[in-house]
Enzyme design. Structure first.
Site, PDB file in Angstrom:
ATOM      1  N   ASP A   1      -2.759  -3.635 -51.838  1.00 18.05           N
ATOM      2  CA  ASP A   1      -1.929  -4.734 -51.358  1.00 18.05           C
ATOM      3  C   ASP A   1      -2.850  -5.885 -50.967  1.00 18.05           C
ATOM      4  OD1 ASP A   1      -0.275  -6.505 -50.048  1.00 18.05           O
ATOM      5  OD2 ASP A   1       0.566  -5.036 -48.650  1.00 18.05           O
TER       6      ASP A   1
ATOM      7  N   LEU B   1      -0.759 -11.246 -67.454  1.00 15.32           N
ATOM      8  CA  LEU B   1      -1.946 -12.079 -67.517  1.00 15.32           C
ATOM      9  C   LEU B   1      -3.177 -11.358 -66.975  1.00 15.32           C
ATOM     10  CD1 LEU B   1      -3.240 -14.807 -68.152  1.00 15.32           C
ATOM     11  CD2 LEU B   1      -2.494 -15.599 -65.882  1.00 15.32           C
TER      12      LEU B   1
ATOM     13  N   ILE C   1       3.994 -19.404 -69.855  1.00 15.77           N
ATOM     14  CA  ILE C   1       3.500 -18.299 -70.680  1.00 15.77           C
ATOM     15  C   ILE C   1       4.696 -17.481 -71.145  1.00 15.77           C
ATOM     16  CG2 ILE C   1       1.932 -16.333 -70.803  1.00 15.77           C
ATOM     17  CD1 ILE C   1       0.517 -17.443 -68.320  1.00 15.77           C
TER      18      ILE C   1
ATOM     19  N   LYS D   1       1.176 -22.660 -55.083  1.00 12.14           N
ATOM     20  CA  LYS D   1       0.132 -22.911 -56.073  1.00 12.14           C
ATOM     21  C   LYS D   1      -0.629 -24.193 -55.766  1.00 12.14           C
ATOM     22  CE  LYS D   1       0.694 -19.169 -58.333  1.00 12.14           C
ATOM     23  NZ  LYS D   1      -0.352 -18.109 -58.263  1.00 12.14           N
TER      24      LYS D   1
ATOM     25  N   LYS E   1     -11.983 -13.955 -49.686  1.00  6.37           N
ATOM     26  CA  LYS E   1     -12.836 -13.762 -48.506  1.00  6.37           C
ATOM     27  C   LYS E   1     -13.649 -12.476 -48.588  1.00  6.37           C
ATOM     28  CE  LYS E   1     -11.571 -12.001 -44.530  1.00  6.37           C
ATOM     29  NZ  LYS E   1     -10.946 -11.760 -43.201  1.00  6.37           N
TER      30      LYS E   1
ATOM     31  N   TYR F   1       7.215 -21.297 -54.640  1.00  6.75           N
ATOM     32  CA  TYR F   1       6.156 -20.993 -55.608  1.00  6.75           C
ATOM     33  C   TYR F   1       5.295 -22.224 -55.866  1.00  6.75           C
ATOM     34  CZ  TYR F   1       3.915 -19.590 -59.980  1.00  6.75           C
ATOM     35  OH  TYR F   1       2.989 -19.308 -60.960  1.00  6.75           O
TER      36      TYR F   1
ATOM     37  N   THR G   1       6.253 -14.345 -71.747  1.00  5.36           N
ATOM     38  CA  THR G   1       6.129 -12.931 -71.400  1.00  5.36           C
ATOM     39  C   THR G   1       7.522 -12.312 -71.413  1.00  5.36           C
ATOM     40  OG1 THR G   1       6.421 -13.358 -69.027  1.00  5.36           O
ATOM     41  CG2 THR G   1       4.163 -13.447 -69.899  1.00  5.36           C
TER      42      THR G   1
END
Length: 293
Positions: free
Chosen positions: A97, A48, A229, A200, A161, A196, A231
Site C-alpha cells: 500500500d 502501464l 491511453i 496530477k 521519500k 484526479y 486500455t
C-alpha cells in the site's frame, strides 16, 4: 546559456577551458541501458506499470513490481518471467500500500537486499500507482476527493521519500519517475474528474520541489505525463459514453489514442543515464492533446 570565457590580454597562460562529461565516448544504447540495476515500479500489477516493467527487463534491468492487488495479471506476469529467463534477470512482486509509510519502508529494504544478492543494487523507482474517479464536482463527496489525493499525491510522495532515503543512505545516485498526466496541465473535456486533475497537477509541482532538495545527493526526479491511453478500462468508458470518444478524438492530433507500449521508451529515457542532466522536468507524451486544448 553556457558561460563565455574571455581571454585576458595580460595573462601569460591560455584561458581556462570549460569541460563537460565525455559522453561522446559512449553509445546511445549504453546510455539507455539499465544493466546492473534494480528498478521498482508501484502500480506494477497490470496496465502501464506492467508495460514499464517489460521495458526495464528489455533494457537489461532487474524489476520489482509493487501493487495493492494480491497478485499481478496472470498472463502478463507469465510473459514477463519468460522475458527474464534468457537474460538471467529477475522480476519480483510484492503487495504494498503506497499510502503506508511502514509498508513502503519494508518493501524498499527488501528490494535493496534482493538487488545486492543479484549483483544489481536498487537505483530507480517508477511511481505509477494511482486511482481515478469520474464524479461531477457539485456532487463530489469530500472524503472521496481526499482519497484520490491520498493515493495519487501522498502515495507518490511516500514512494519517492523512501526511495530517496535508501539512495542517500547508500550514497548512491538514482532516478525517480513520477507518473503524472496531461490532466495536470489541462481540464479534460468530456470528463468530470476534478480530484484526479488536481492530484496530477500536485504531483508535477511536488516533483519540482523534490528535485530542488535532492539534486545535492545526485538523485534525479522527473514526471512522465501521459495522454489518453487505450486500455480495457478506457474502452469500457468509451463504450458506455460514445460522446466522450468523439470529444477525445477531436483533440487527437495523431488521429488515435495511445497504447501502453508507447510509454516504455520515454520511461526508460527518464530512468537511464540518457537523461543524466534532466531533473525537475515534466515529459509530456500526449499525442498533441495539450497543443490543441
Amino acid at each position: 546559456m553556457s558561460p563565455v570565457l574571455l581571454e585576458d590580454p595580460q595573462a601569460k597562460t591560455a584561458p581556462a577551458v570549460e569541460t563537460k562529461p565525455q559522453y561522446s565516448l559512449d553509445t546511445v544504447p549504453n546510455m539507455l541501458s539499465l544493466r546492473g540495476k534494480t528498478i521498482a515500479i508501484t502500480g506494477g500489477a497490470r496496465g502501464l506499470g506492467m508495460a514499464v516493467a517489460y521495458a526495464v527487463v528489455e533494457s537489461g534491468g532487474h524489476v520489482a513490481c509493487l501493487d495493492l492487488l494480491p497478485a499481478p495479471s496472470e498472463s502478463e506476469w507469465a510473459g514477463l518471467q519468460k522475458l527474464c529467463k534468457p537474460r538471467n534477470l529477475t522480476a519480483t512482486y510484492a503487495k504494498c500500500d503506497v499510502t503506508s509509510e511502514a509498508e513502503m519502508e519494508e518493501v524498499i529494504n527488501a528490494i535493496e537486499q534482493n538487488g545486492i544478492e543479484n549483483g544489481a543494487p536498487f537505483y530507480d523507482m517508477v511511481a505509477c500507482a494511482g486511482i481515478q474517479q469520474k464524479v461531477p464536482a457539485l456532487d463530489y463527496n469530500s472524503q472521496d476527493f481526499e482519497r484520490i489525493l491520498r493515493v495519487n499525491v501522498t502515495g507518490a510522495f511516500i514512494t519517492a521519500k523512501w526511495t530517496a532515503r535508501k539512495l542517500v543512505e547508500k550514497r548512491r545516485p538514482g532516478s525517480i519517475v513520477l507518473i503524472a498526466s496531461m490532466s495536470g496541465n489541462i481540464a479534460n473535456r468530456g470528463l468530470t474528474c476534478s480530484a484526479y486533475n488536481s492530484s496530477k497537477s500536485a504531483v508535477q509541482q511536488m516533483c519540482r520541489s523534490l528535485a530542488q532538495e535532492w539534486g545535492q545527493y545526485g538523485i534525479r526526479i522527473n514526471t512522465l505525463s501521459p495522454g489518453y491511453i487505450r486500455t480495457d478500462m478506457t474502452n469500457q468508458l468509451l463504450a458506455a459514453e460514445p460522446e466522450v470518444e468523439k470529444i477525445w478524438m477531436a483533440g487527437a492530433l495523431l488521429g488515435r489514442l495511445a497504447t501502453p507500449d508507447e510509454f516504455k521508451a520515454p520511461a526508460i529515457f527518464l530512468l537511464s543515464e540518457g537523461s543524466s542532466f534532466m531533473t525537475g522536468a515534466d515529459l509530456r507524451v500526449d499525442g498533441g492533446h495539450c497543443a490543441s486544448a
